[in-house]
Design a protein around this motif. Structure first.
Motif, PDB file in Angstrom:
ATOM      1  N   ASN A 169      -9.779 -50.016  45.661  1.00 15.62           N
ATOM      2  CA  ASN A 169      -9.871 -51.517  44.964  1.00 15.62           C
ATOM      3  C   ASN A 169     -10.275 -52.253  46.181  1.00 15.62           C
ATOM      4  N   LEU A 205      -5.180 -51.399  38.851  1.00 17.84           N
ATOM      5  CA  LEU A 205      -5.571 -50.212  38.239  1.00 17.84           C
ATOM      6  C   LEU A 205      -6.854 -49.677  38.979  1.00 17.84           C
ATOM      7  N   CYS A 251      -6.568 -57.219  39.813  1.00 12.57           N
ATOM      8  CA  CYS A 251      -6.807 -55.760  39.540  1.00 12.57           C
ATOM      9  C   CYS A 251      -6.067 -54.791  40.369  1.00 12.57           C
ATOM     10  N   HIS A 284     -12.342 -47.392  36.778  1.00 15.59           N
ATOM     11  CA  HIS A 284     -11.851 -47.093  35.449  1.00 15.59           C
ATOM     12  C   HIS A 284     -12.311 -48.212  34.433  1.00 15.59           C
ATOM     13  N   LEU A 289      -1.890 -53.070  32.876  1.00 20.51           N
ATOM     14  CA  LEU A 289      -1.096 -51.758  33.396  1.00 20.51           C
ATOM     15  C   LEU A 289      -0.974 -50.583  32.474  1.00 20.51           C
ATOM     16  N   VAL A 290      -0.802 -49.728  33.173  1.00 22.23           N
ATOM     17  CA  VAL A 290      -0.340 -48.283  32.190  1.00 22.23           C
ATOM     18  C   VAL A 290       1.184 -48.394  32.074  1.00 22.23           C
ATOM     19  N   GLY A 324      -3.790 -47.213  28.072  1.00 15.11           N
ATOM     20  CA  GLY A 324      -4.069 -45.851  28.674  1.00 15.11           C
ATOM     21  C   GLY A 324      -2.980 -44.880  28.388  1.00 15.11           C
ATOM     22  N   GLU A 336      -3.374 -40.846  33.122  1.00 13.23           N
ATOM     23  CA  GLU A 336      -4.277 -40.013  33.935  1.00 13.23           C
ATOM     24  C   GLU A 336      -4.379 -38.809  33.072  1.00 13.23           C
ATOM     25  N   THR A 386     -10.167 -51.108  33.626  1.00 12.00           N
ATOM     26  CA  THR A 386     -10.227 -52.168  34.710  1.00 12.00           C
ATOM     27  C   THR A 386     -11.474 -52.782  34.757  1.00 12.00           C
ATOM     28  N   PRO A 427      -0.549 -50.743  43.504  1.00 12.43           N
ATOM     29  CA  PRO A 427      -0.288 -51.460  41.922  1.00 12.43           C
ATOM     30  C   PRO A 427       1.458 -51.873  41.987  1.00 12.43           C
ATOM     31  N   LEU A 439       3.925 -48.141  34.804  1.00 14.16           N
ATOM     32  CA  LEU A 439       3.676 -49.140  35.900  1.00 14.16           C
ATOM     33  C   LEU A 439       4.512 -50.376  35.171  1.00 14.16           C
TER      34      LEU A 439
END
Length: 557
Positions: A88, A244, A242, A248, A292-293, A321, A452, A251, A273, A296
């Motif tokens: 990132n 994540l 940003c 992706h 976020l996922v 996600g 993931e 994001t 993150p 997180l």
């Protein structure tokens, strides 16, 4: 019309393409042109914050042109592929938009990918270049690049953000060390792609092995970006954190960084993150939206009670996600003080959002409804017959931003897509009144470890490469934090003597790490067994294995 697709890509049928243009979904603008337009309209507006660097739209546009000219001078041609593996950092956008303007295609790798995946991407895409950072999070990508180059003869160059060593420095390439201050726009216009051409290749979740490559065009992707920005209420005052991985799909485009750039807002890059990194950035830069996922989101909620930072600028928290539990969903607004938006989507296309004006029960309990009126949805049983309303079935979809086939995957496409072009997502869903989807699970042999995706077939193949492993099966096991973790059931070959001691679980994990796969793919648990249960047709019964590990975790076995 020339479809603009690479050999090995599946175009939309002409009648669909014509309809999507007539309806205004596909506007004929490229991703490179979209940034140019914003830079001309708002040159001095703050565009990107990365550490102490603060770039305006004019700054970013200039840096993009300079790199595009440099890449062209080094022989990069339209439609050539470039694997981009950057963390990132602001340079990600300079690199991507430069490639967009040239008509070269980024292949978006994640920072967590290692030799096995990167070599696969290079070979599958026939990449001519590989762009990395020097180091990130304690990992040296130059060492990885040497391994990749040794197995990827098609790579002509490796470009490094930071200390390049024997490779090419991005800074030197851009002329920052050679006094170059101007770039002619004429060569760039000659290489400019058309909007119906493929813009880049994204990665699939890889349910049947290593990830497939997903060809996205400028037209279809920008429609998704524009529509997402509208759904999320973005404007020039929007500030996106940003956190994540920047490459992706979530994001990048849901609405992500590209949606912010389209609206004229500002993107703030977070190197990590964690609340320790993210909360001060939210307070300092007055962040209004982030994504976020679920794991997180739980970490942020737990950390928020003792926070010292003012998070009152945050208006919208997107979570996607993986399935978000209702318990976590109902805590977000009371604890963080912002609106929750659930997002469900895939790099292949379809994206579904809860809307900003939806009632709380819809926001907390569903994964939203699709972006477009022309997102066609079918929910079917195992025989492809539509299920009754409200019943669980396999999600099939097609539409103006959902691909019609993976790149160079004709055999896989025969069962990943129906004859009439519907994509088999692999998700099990049911639909509520109003078109809202509730995701119930996966039908594909894939583990969703906190967002993931782990393809069981890929890890099983690695395990079977061990000389003392006779058979292996990877399944999901429930986890209150990540949703799912990976458990491998392994049958070992009998020892042939005292000098051939059977491996322990730790030995197998070490073996997998030595095969250079991403760390999140290493099984969280390995169970040694004497046999694997079989179905009536002789296949490994993974449902029985999932039940078994769930019972073990519950203390029932």
């Amino acid at each position: 019309m020339n479809t603009g697709l690479l050999a090995g890509c599946t175009p939309w049928p002409p009648e669909f393409a014509e309809r999507y243009r007539a309806l205004g979904y596909w506007t004929g603008q490229t991703l490179g042109e979209s940034l140019r337009q914003r830079a001309q309209q708002s040159p001095e507006r703050l565009c990107l914050i990365c550490g102490e660097r603060r770039w305006t739209y004019a700054d970013l546009d200039f840096k993009v042109d300079r790199l595009a000219a440099a890449l062209m001078a080094r022989g990069l041609k339209p439609r050539e592929r470039v694997v981009v593996q950057l963390p990132n950092i602001a340079e990600f956008f300079v690199v991507c938009f430069a490639l967009f303007r040239l008509g070269a295609l980024p292949v978006f790798a994640l920072a967590t990918h290692r030799r096995s995946e990167i070599v696969h991407f290079c070979r599958m895409s026939q990449a001519c270049a590989y762009i990395i950072s020097d180091q990130d999070n304690g990992f040296d990508y130059r060492t990885l690049a040497r391994e990749v180059c040794a197995e990827s003869p098609g790579l002509r160059q490796v470009i490094v953000v930071g200390e390049a060593q024997e490779f090419t420095s991005l800074d030197a390439l851009c002329g920052e060390q050679s006094g170059v201050t101007e770039v002619s726009a004429e060569p760039l216009s000659l290489a400019s792609p058309q909007a119906h051409e493929v813009a880049f290749l994204q990665l699939s979740g890889g349910s049947t092995g290593l990830p497939k490559l997903i060809p996205r065009t400028h037209d279809d992707y920008l429609y998704s970006v524009r529509a997402s920005a509208g759904i999320c209420g973005l404007s020039a005052s929007s500030v996106y954190l940003c956190v994540l991985p920047v490459g992706h799909n979530f994001t990048l485009s849901s609405p992500g960084s590209l949606g912010i750039f389209w609206a004229g807002g500002c993107v703030v890059m977070a190197g990590r993150p964690t609340p320790e990194v993210a909360f001060p950035l939210i307070a300092r830069e007055l962040v209004t939206i982030t994504a976020l996922v679920p794991p997180l989101a739980s970490i942020w909620l737990d950390a928020a009670d003792g926070r010292r930072q003012d998070l009152s600028s945050l208006q919208l928290l997107q979570v996607g996600g993986a399935r978000l539990s209702a318990e976590v969903a109902c805590r977000i607004t009371p604890v963080l003080g912002c609106r929750l938006q659930q997002v469900f989507g895939m790099a292949e296309g379809l994206v579904s959002y809860t809307r900003l004006d939806d009632p709380e029960d819809i926001v907390q309990a569903t994964q939203g409804r699709p972006i477009s009126p022309d997102d066609e949805i079918r929910i079917v049983d195992d025989a492809d017959c539509e299920v009754a309303p409200g019943q669980v079935g396999h999600l099939l979809t097609r539409g103006p931003y959902t691909i019609r086939g993976y790149y160079q995957a004709a055999q896989h496409n025969q069962y990943a897509f129906t004859p009439d072009g519907f994509y088999r997502t692999g998700d099990l869903v049911r639909m509520q009144e109003g078109g809202y989807l509730i995701v119930e699970g996966r039908s594909k042999d894939q583990i969703n470890r906190g967002g993931e995706k782990i393809a069981a077939a890929e890890i099983e193949e690695h395990l079977l490469a061990h000389p003392q492993v006779r058979d292996a099966a990877l399944v999901a096991m429930p986890d209150p934090y990540l949703g799912e973790r990976a458990c491998a059931f392994v049958i070992l070959r009998e020892s042939t003597g005292s000098h051939h001691q059977l491996p322990a679980a730790s030995d197998l994990r070490r073996f997998l790490r030595e095969r250079s796969i991403a760390g999140y793919k290493i099984p969280d648990r390995i169970e040694m067994v004497d046999c694997l249960p079989k179905t009536g047709v002789g296949k490994i019964d993974k449902r029985a294995l999932r039940q078994r590990i769930a019972q073990i975790l519950a203390g029932a076995v």
